[in-house]
Design a protein around this motif. Structure first.
Motif, mmCIF file in Angstrom:
data_model
loop_
_atom_site.group_PDB
_atom_site.id
_atom_site.type_symbol
_atom_site.label_atom_id
_atom_site.label_comp_id
_atom_site.label_asym_id
_atom_site.label_seq_id
_atom_site.Cartn_x
_atom_site.Cartn_y
_atom_site.Cartn_z
ATOM 1 N N ILE A 1 -1.945 10.329 -7.615
ATOM 2 C CA ILE A 1 -2.467 8.989 -7.893
ATOM 3 C C ILE A 1 -3.386 8.582 -6.748
ATOM 4 N N TYR A 2 -4.601 8.198 -7.100
ATOM 5 C CA TYR A 2 -5.569 7.733 -6.119
ATOM 6 C C TYR A 2 -5.967 6.311 -6.507
ATOM 7 N N ILE A 3 -5.805 5.385 -5.583
ATOM 8 C CA ILE A 3 -6.146 3.991 -5.826
ATOM 9 C C ILE A 3 -7.241 3.612 -4.839
ATOM 10 N N VAL A 4 -8.367 3.133 -5.360
ATOM 11 C CA VAL A 4 -9.495 2.743 -4.527
ATOM 12 C C VAL A 4 -9.615 1.224 -4.594
ATOM 13 N N CYS A 5 -9.460 0.594 -3.430
ATOM 14 C CA CYS A 5 -9.495 -0.868 -3.361
ATOM 15 C C CYS A 5 -9.776 -1.281 -1.925
ATOM 16 N N ASP A 6 -10.089 -2.531 -1.730
ATOM 17 C CA ASP A 6 -10.226 -3.034 -0.368
ATOM 18 C C ASP A 6 -8.821 -3.215 0.198
ATOM 19 N N ILE A 7 -8.637 -2.804 1.452
ATOM 20 C CA ILE A 7 -7.326 -2.922 2.088
ATOM 21 C C ILE A 7 -7.204 -4.342 2.650
ATOM 22 N N VAL A 8 -6.433 -5.145 1.958
ATOM 23 C CA VAL A 8 -6.185 -6.543 2.342
ATOM 24 C C VAL A 8 -4.695 -6.666 2.677
ATOM 25 N N PRO A 9 -4.276 -7.772 3.279
ATOM 26 C CA PRO A 9 -2.866 -7.887 3.677
ATOM 27 C C PRO A 9 -1.854 -7.619 2.555
ATOM 28 N N LYS A 10 -2.151 -8.026 1.344
ATOM 29 C CA LYS A 10 -1.196 -7.788 0.251
ATOM 30 C C LYS A 10 -1.115 -6.295 -0.079
ATOM 31 N N ILE A 11 -2.201 -5.566 0.024
ATOM 32 C CA ILE A 11 -2.173 -4.107 -0.177
ATOM 33 C C ILE A 11 -1.329 -3.468 0.933
ATOM 34 N N ASP A 12 -1.462 -3.978 2.167
ATOM 35 C CA ASP A 12 -0.609 -3.500 3.256
ATOM 36 C C ASP A 12 0.865 -3.677 2.897
ATOM 37 N N PRO B 1 -4.572 6.752 10.655
ATOM 38 C CA PRO B 1 -4.931 6.223 11.978
ATOM 39 C C PRO B 1 -6.084 5.219 11.953
ATOM 40 N N ASP B 2 -7.025 5.383 11.025
ATOM 41 C CA ASP B 2 -8.155 4.446 10.972
ATOM 42 C C ASP B 2 -7.830 3.166 10.200
ATOM 43 N N GLY B 3 -6.646 3.102 9.584
ATOM 44 C CA GLY B 3 -6.233 1.896 8.864
ATOM 45 C C GLY B 3 -6.891 1.700 7.519
ATOM 46 N N GLU B 4 -7.650 2.684 7.067
ATOM 47 C CA GLU B 4 -8.395 2.561 5.818
ATOM 48 C C GLU B 4 -7.732 3.290 4.650
ATOM 49 N N ARG B 5 -6.595 3.930 4.892
ATOM 50 C CA ARG B 5 -5.894 4.691 3.851
ATOM 51 C C ARG B 5 -4.394 4.598 4.054
ATOM 52 N N TYR B 6 -3.688 4.745 2.941
ATOM 53 C CA TYR B 6 -2.243 4.942 2.945
ATOM 54 C C TYR B 6 -1.967 6.170 2.095
ATOM 55 N N PHE B 7 -0.919 6.898 2.414
ATOM 56 C CA PHE B 7 -0.572 8.064 1.619
ATOM 57 C C PHE B 7 0.923 8.315 1.704
ATOM 58 N N GLY B 8 1.438 9.013 0.696
ATOM 59 C CA GLY B 8 2.851 9.366 0.702
ATOM 60 C C GLY B 8 3.297 9.909 -0.639
ATOM 61 N N PHE B 9 4.540 10.344 -0.662
ATOM 62 C CA PHE B 9 5.130 10.944 -1.855
ATOM 63 C C PHE B 9 6.257 10.054 -2.353
ATOM 64 N N ILE B 10 6.237 9.742 -3.639
ATOM 65 C CA ILE B 10 7.298 8.959 -4.264
ATOM 66 C C ILE B 10 8.178 9.951 -5.020
ATOM 67 N N VAL C 1 -3.852 5.501 -1.283
ATOM 68 C CA VAL C 1 -4.562 4.239 -1.450
ATOM 69 C C VAL C 1 -5.659 4.236 -0.404
ATOM 70 N N MET C 2 -6.900 4.030 -0.828
ATOM 71 C CA MET C 2 -8.011 4.102 0.123
ATOM 72 C C MET C 2 -9.008 2.980 -0.128
ATOM 73 N N SER C 3 -9.671 2.584 0.943
ATOM 74 C CA SER C 3 -10.714 1.568 0.816
ATOM 75 C C SER C 3 -11.985 2.223 0.288
ATOM 76 N N TYR C 4 -12.883 1.411 -0.245
ATOM 77 C CA TYR C 4 -14.177 1.923 -0.697
ATOM 78 C C TYR C 4 -14.939 2.527 0.488
ATOM 79 N N LYS C 5 -14.861 1.858 1.629
ATOM 80 C CA LYS C 5 -15.527 2.357 2.842
ATOM 81 C C LYS C 5 -15.012 3.750 3.192
ATOM 82 N N SER C 6 -13.709 3.932 3.152
ATOM 83 C CA SER C 6 -13.111 5.231 3.475
ATOM 84 C C SER C 6 -13.534 6.299 2.468
ATOM 85 N N LEU C 7 -13.552 5.944 1.202
ATOM 86 C CA LEU C 7 -13.960 6.887 0.159
ATOM 87 C C LEU C 7 -15.379 7.399 0.421
ATOM 88 N N ILE C 8 -16.293 6.483 0.709
ATOM 89 C CA ILE C 8 -17.689 6.850 0.942
ATOM 90 C C ILE C 8 -17.832 7.633 2.248
#
Length: 143
Positions: A76-87, A99-108, A117-124
């Motif tokens: 699952i890849y989610i592209v969105c702006d990382i805002v406090p609620k996404i955190d 480390p750059d704060g622009e992505r989250y990752f893990g296994f459920i 979960v990644m920001s648009y900036k990180s994706l580009i």
């Protein structure tokens, strides 16, 4: 391995092959707030569960999509702006922050799903880095 694009709903793109399921969800850029019911991680996991339960069909309704919960890995890849609620959503899902704060990752584990979960900036940024040599060889290295 043949991959089939079998669905696109407003902001979700699904890919299914015989061996894995990939869900890509895009949220509106520059979105600042989310309610708990708009949690994109939960939404994507819900799509995956519905697919595993056979609630989605192949194009033209040929047959239900078959994905075994125990053996079909889900990405699952989610592209969105990382805002406090996404955190908050990422923390609640026990995802690890990059480390750059622009992505989250893990296994459920209970969903057999890897989530990123990644920001648009990180994706580009990552796409440009990944393809820099290719673009240079094509002579289009100024993008």
């Amino acid at each position: 391995m043949k991959t089939t694009i079998f669905g696109f709903w407003m902001n979700v793109l699904l890919f299914l092959s015989l061996q894995l399921l990939t869900i890509v969800e895009f949220k509106r850029p520059k979105r600042k707030t989310y309610t708990d019911s708009e949690n994109p991680i939960t939404q994507a996991l819900k799509y995956a569960k519905q697919i595993q339960e056979g609630k989605y069909e192949l194009p033209c309704g040929i047959e239900p999509i078959k994905a075994n919960k125990e053996s079909t890995p889900i990405f699952i890849y989610i592209v969105c702006d990382i805002v406090p609620k996404i955190d908050d959503f990422a923390d609640w899902s026990n995802l690890t922050k990059s480390p750059d704060g622009e992505r989250y990752f893990g296994f459920i584990k209970n969903s057999n799903a890897y989530i990123e979960v990644m920001s648009y900036k990180s994706l580009i940024t990552h796409a440009k880095m990944r393809n820099a040599i290719f673009f240079e060889k094509l002579g289009i290295n100024n993008c």
